[in-house]
Each structure stands twice: as structure tokens, then as C-alpha cells.
Write a protein that holds these residues in place. Structure first.
Motif, PDB file in Angstrom:
ATOM      1  N   ASP A 288      16.648   7.400   5.566  1.00 14.26           N
ATOM      2  CA  ASP A 288      16.474   7.467   4.121  1.00 14.26           C
ATOM      3  C   ASP A 288      17.490   8.420   3.512  1.00 14.26           C
ATOM      4  OD1 ASP A 288      14.507   9.463   5.461  1.00 14.26           O
ATOM      5  OD2 ASP A 288      14.684  10.224   3.428  1.00 14.26           O
ATOM      6  N   SER A 289      17.773   8.220   2.248  1.00 16.18           N
ATOM      7  CA  SER A 289      18.764   9.046   1.567  1.00 16.18           C
ATOM      8  C   SER A 289      18.369   9.242   0.111  1.00 16.18           C
ATOM      9  CB  SER A 289      20.156   8.406   1.655  1.00 16.18           C
ATOM     10  OG  SER A 289      20.135   7.093   1.106  1.00 16.18           O
TER      11      SER A 289
ATOM     12  N   ALA B  97       4.567   2.055   2.287  1.00 19.24           N
ATOM     13  CA  ALA B  97       5.205   1.705   1.019  1.00 19.24           C
ATOM     14  C   ALA B  97       5.743   0.276   1.053  1.00 19.24           C
ATOM     15  CB  ALA B  97       6.333   2.686   0.715  1.00 19.24           C
ATOM     16  N   LEU B  98       6.326  -0.125   2.186  1.00 21.44           N
ATOM     17  CA  LEU B  98       6.862  -1.485   2.293  1.00 21.44           C
ATOM     18  C   LEU B  98       5.750  -2.523   2.174  1.00 21.44           C
ATOM     19  CD1 LEU B  98       9.194  -3.429   2.847  1.00 21.44           C
ATOM     20  CD2 LEU B  98       8.811  -3.076   5.299  1.00 21.44           C
ATOM     21  N   VAL B  99       4.652  -2.321   2.888  1.00 24.56           N
ATOM     22  CA  VAL B  99       3.537  -3.274   2.831  1.00 24.56           C
ATOM     23  C   VAL B  99       2.911  -3.284   1.443  1.00 24.56           C
ATOM     24  CG1 VAL B  99       1.233  -3.786   3.726  1.00 24.56           C
ATOM     25  CG2 VAL B  99       3.071  -3.159   5.296  1.00 24.56           C
ATOM     26  N   LEU B 100       2.733  -2.095   0.853  1.00 24.48           N
ATOM     27  CA  LEU B 100       2.145  -2.008  -0.484  1.00 24.48           C
ATOM     28  C   LEU B 100       3.024  -2.676  -1.533  1.00 24.48           C
ATOM     29  CD1 LEU B 100       0.841   1.681  -0.440  1.00 24.48           C
ATOM     30  CD2 LEU B 100      -0.574  -0.387  -0.504  1.00 24.48           C
ATOM     31  N   ALA B 101       4.334  -2.663  -1.315  1.00 25.38           N
ATOM     32  CA  ALA B 101       5.246  -3.313  -2.254  1.00 25.38           C
ATOM     33  C   ALA B 101       5.250  -4.830  -2.059  1.00 25.38           C
ATOM     34  CB  ALA B 101       6.656  -2.759  -2.089  1.00 25.38           C
TER      35      ALA B 101
ATOM     36  N   LEU C 132       7.711  10.593  -1.168  1.00 28.74           N
ATOM     37  CA  LEU C 132       8.890  10.411  -0.324  1.00 28.74           C
ATOM     38  C   LEU C 132      10.165  10.844  -1.043  1.00 28.74           C
ATOM     39  CD1 LEU C 132       7.964   6.972   1.260  1.00 28.74           C
ATOM     40  CD2 LEU C 132       8.179   9.153   2.475  1.00 28.74           C
ATOM     41  N   ALA C 133      10.180  10.710  -2.362  1.00 28.53           N
ATOM     42  CA  ALA C 133      11.370  11.083  -3.135  1.00 28.53           C
ATOM     43  C   ALA C 133      11.437  12.573  -3.440  1.00 28.53           C
ATOM     44  CB  ALA C 133      11.408  10.290  -4.443  1.00 28.53           C
ATOM     45  N   SER C 134      10.336  13.289  -3.237  1.00 23.46           N
ATOM     46  CA  SER C 134      10.289  14.701  -3.617  1.00 23.46           C
ATOM     47  C   SER C 134      10.799  15.582  -2.472  1.00 23.46           C
ATOM     48  CB  SER C 134       8.859  15.107  -3.975  1.00 23.46           C
ATOM     49  OG  SER C 134       8.113  15.365  -2.793  1.00 23.46           O
TER      50      SER C 134
ATOM     51  N   THR D 194       6.747  10.477   7.909  1.00 21.70           N
ATOM     52  CA  THR D 194       7.685   9.796   7.016  1.00 21.70           C
ATOM     53  C   THR D 194       7.818   8.327   7.378  1.00 21.70           C
ATOM     54  OG1 THR D 194       8.929  11.831   6.629  1.00 21.70           O
ATOM     55  CG2 THR D 194      10.070   9.769   6.189  1.00 21.70           C
ATOM     56  N   LEU D 195       7.914   8.041   8.686  1.00 21.18           N
ATOM     57  CA  LEU D 195       8.029   6.653   9.143  1.00 21.18           C
ATOM     58  C   LEU D 195       6.833   5.831   8.681  1.00 21.18           C
ATOM     59  CD1 LEU D 195       9.482   4.528  11.019  1.00 21.18           C
ATOM     60  CD2 LEU D 195       7.969   5.357  12.836  1.00 21.18           C
ATOM     61  N   ARG D 196       5.633   6.348   8.912  1.00 16.05           N
ATOM     62  CA  ARG D 196       4.437   5.590   8.547  1.00 16.05           C
ATOM     63  C   ARG D 196       4.266   5.522   7.026  1.00 16.05           C
ATOM     64  NH1 ARG D 196       5.160   2.934  12.436  1.00 16.05           N
ATOM     65  NH2 ARG D 196       4.601   3.725  14.492  1.00 16.05           N
TER      66      ARG D 196
END
Length: 328
Positions: free
Chosen positions: A37-38, A197-201, A175-177, A190-192
Motif C-alpha cells: 500500500d502507498s 475492505a475489498l469484500v465490503l466494496a 487504513l489511510a490514517s 493491515t492485510l486482513r
């Protein structure tokens, strides 16, 4: 009493429940194996282009400001603060403060992008500022269903849609903070979190796509979608491929061909995978006697189950349980 109306309402509820079961089954195997992530702090003018990624979903969440997303063959899409874009199959794309900019390759801006690490992109222009959270989400290609490869290249949730999913919104903000978990266990958290987030999206996106021309073909095929739900929720029954085909009102040959085309593997392998996932879960996460596991996952013979399990996992059920206990 309006029995016709009641029947229609009941039918609608049943279809809705079946669709929810289908979405749950399709998203359940989507397990991440690594995340890079970045955080981007960019001021216009700027433009960055990422190459296509294999077995990797990509997401961008706009924390502040905005940007444009461009993919080949599609019109540019403007993103504003709070918007999220997901590339389920890691399609090549460009992000910029406005369309048409000359791009810097992502591999030049972030030459090292190893899973389990983080990076930062800073562009000091003279124009408006934007902040983004970006991530490459590597998943197990063998466990992912044919749904992943059949999704549109880019899926967008705008800020109001993200706000209607409070858990997704709060996860992205965390995650952005700079205050997200670090130290021991921080990377697995972080991985989980990115996995969630991916599934929720994907869930609201798939729900919106269902029944539209843009939806994946699997979601539009009543027979195959029903078969997937049947195998997901009734895997303990002694199914044969003929029985499942009859259950969904198709001939064996038509069912097998359509299933392979839409799901990406044969119905026999899909059913075996579902049974093995549950068997592995029972052995690793419960104290159910090993002798009781075969019947719980649809096997009449303990020997047949033992052989199938060893072929699938490469170890015996007993070795699998012992390994899980040792890892715990």
C-alpha cells in the motif's frame, strides 16, 4: 386476502436471499496473500500510470482533493474526496489531476513494491493538492472464483455509496490514517483490513450490477447461479453432477459446459473445493472428532474422504489437524 401479492413477495424474498447467498459464496474464497500500500501526496500537475497486474486487485481511495482515472477504451472518470475505485483484475490504468497528462510509470515513482511493505508518492506541483490511499492486493488465484476474471475492469463507489457502507468507510479511513496499527501483528492486521475492505466494496457493487447488462454472466444465469448456491449451502448432501443438473433444470452436458464457462472450473472440482474448505475448517478450528468430518462434508466413505483430502491438501486429515494445532 391477496394471495397473489403474498406469493410474489415471498418469491422476491427468496430470490433476494439466493442472490445474497451467491454473493457470499463467490466472495468467500477471496483471500489476500499480500498487500503493498502507498499514500500519495500530490499537487497538480501530476500523472502516474500503472501496468497490468496478475492475481492482484488494485484500489484507490481519495482522501482529499480529487483525480481522474483513465483506462484504455473507456472514457476518463473523475473521482472526488471519499470516492473509491477498484480494479478487480489489476487492469492497467492511469491516475492524474486531469486527463491527457504525460504519465510517469508507477515503477519509476515506486521502484520497490514488495507485498507486506508500504510506500509514499510525493509530487510537489504548484496546483491543487490531493491525497490518496492506494493498494495492490495480491490474492490466491487458485482459490478465487471465475467471478473475479469476469468483473468489469474498473468499479467505482462514489462518496455517498461508501457512506452507506459505514464499515467500509471507517476501514478505509483507518487504513489511510497515520494511526493505523504498527508493531507486532500490524502487518497481518493491515492485510486482513484490506481484505475486508475489498469484500465490503465488491459486495454493493455486485449487488448493483446484478440484473444489468454490465453484470458478470454468472450472476445472470439462473441455473448456474442456483447450482453455485446449492453446492455452497448443501455440500453435505450426496450430490452427483447428474443430480445437481436436474436440481437446476438442465441437462448434464449443458450444465457442465455452462458451469465451466461461467465459473472457470468443472462442477465436480468446484464441489470438491467447497467440501475440502469446510473439512479443513472443521479440522483446524473445531474439536469435532476426525471420524465425524467425512459425513459433515458429504462423503459416505471415510476411506474415500481420506484419499480425497490427501490428494487435495497433500497431507492426511490427522496431519492437517496436528499442523493447525501446532501453528496455533
Amino acid at each position: 386476502m391477496d394471495t397473489v401479492g403474498t406469493d410474489r413477495h415471498a418469491q422476491h424474498d427468496a430470490q433476494h436471499d439466493e442472490q445474497e447467498d451467491l454473493l457470499s459464496e463467490l466472495l468467500q474464497p477471496l483471500r489476500l496473500t499480500g498487500v503493498f500500500d502507498s499514500r500519495w501526496h500530490v499537487r497538480a500537475p501530476w500523472a502516474i500510470e500503472g501496468d497490468a497486474e496478475r492475481s492482484c486487485a488494485v484500489l484507490h481511495y481519495v482522501v482529499e482533493g480529487g483525480c481522474w482515472v483513465t483506462t484504455d477504451g473507456e472514457p476518463p472518470v473523475e473521482l472526488r474526496a471519499g470516492d473509491l475505485v477498484v480494479f478487480p483484475t489489476g487492469a492497467a490504468h492511469r491516475l492524474s489531476d486531469r486527463p491527457g497528462r504525460q504519465c510517469v510509470p508507477l515503477k519509476a515513482a515506486l521502484p520497490e513494491r514488495h507485498p507486506g511493505t508500504s510506500g509514499e508518492i510525493v509530487v510537489d506541483g504548484s496546483g491543487p493538492e490531493s491525497r490518496l490511499l492506494s493498494a495492490g492486493l495480491r490474492y490466491d488465484a487458485d482459490a478465487a472464483t471465475g467471478l473475479c476474471t469476469s468483473l468489469p475492469r474498473a468499479l467505482v463507489l462514489d462518496s455517498p455509496q461508501v457512506d452507506r457502507e459505514p464499515l467500509l468507510r471507517d476501514t478505509l479511513r483507518l487504513l489511510a490514517s497515520p494511526d493505523r496499527p504498527v508493531g507486532p501483528g500490524g502487518r497481518i492486521i493491515t492485510l486482513r483490513a484490506f481484505e475486508m475492505a475489498l469484500v465490503l466494496a465488491l459486495r454493493p457493487l455486485l449487488r448493483e450490477l446484478a440484473g444489468t447488462p454490465a453484470s458478470p454472466p454468472l450472476l445472470r444465469h439462473p441455473g448456474i447461479s442456483r447450482a453455485v448456491v446449492t453446492m455452497a449451502t448443501r455440500f453435505a448432501e450426496p450430490w452427483t453432477i447428474d443430480c445437481i443438473a436436474r436440481e437446476v433444470g438442465m441437462s448434464r452436458s449443458a450444465f457442465t459446459a455452462a458451469f465451466r464457462d461461467l465459473v472457470g472450473e468443472s462442477p465436480a472440482r468446484y464441489l470438491a473445493a467447497r467440501r475440502m474448505r469446510e473439512a479443513g475448517r472443521l479440522l483446524a478450528e473445531t474439536s469435532l472428532p476426525q471420524s465425524a468430518v467425512p459425513a459433515r462434508v458429504g462423503y459416505q466413505s471415510a476411506v474415500g474422504f481420506h484419499l480425497a483430502f490427501r490428494k487435495w491438501f497433500g497431507v492426511t486429515p490427522g496431519e492437517y489437524r496436528a499442523g493447525a494445532v501446532g501453528a496455533a
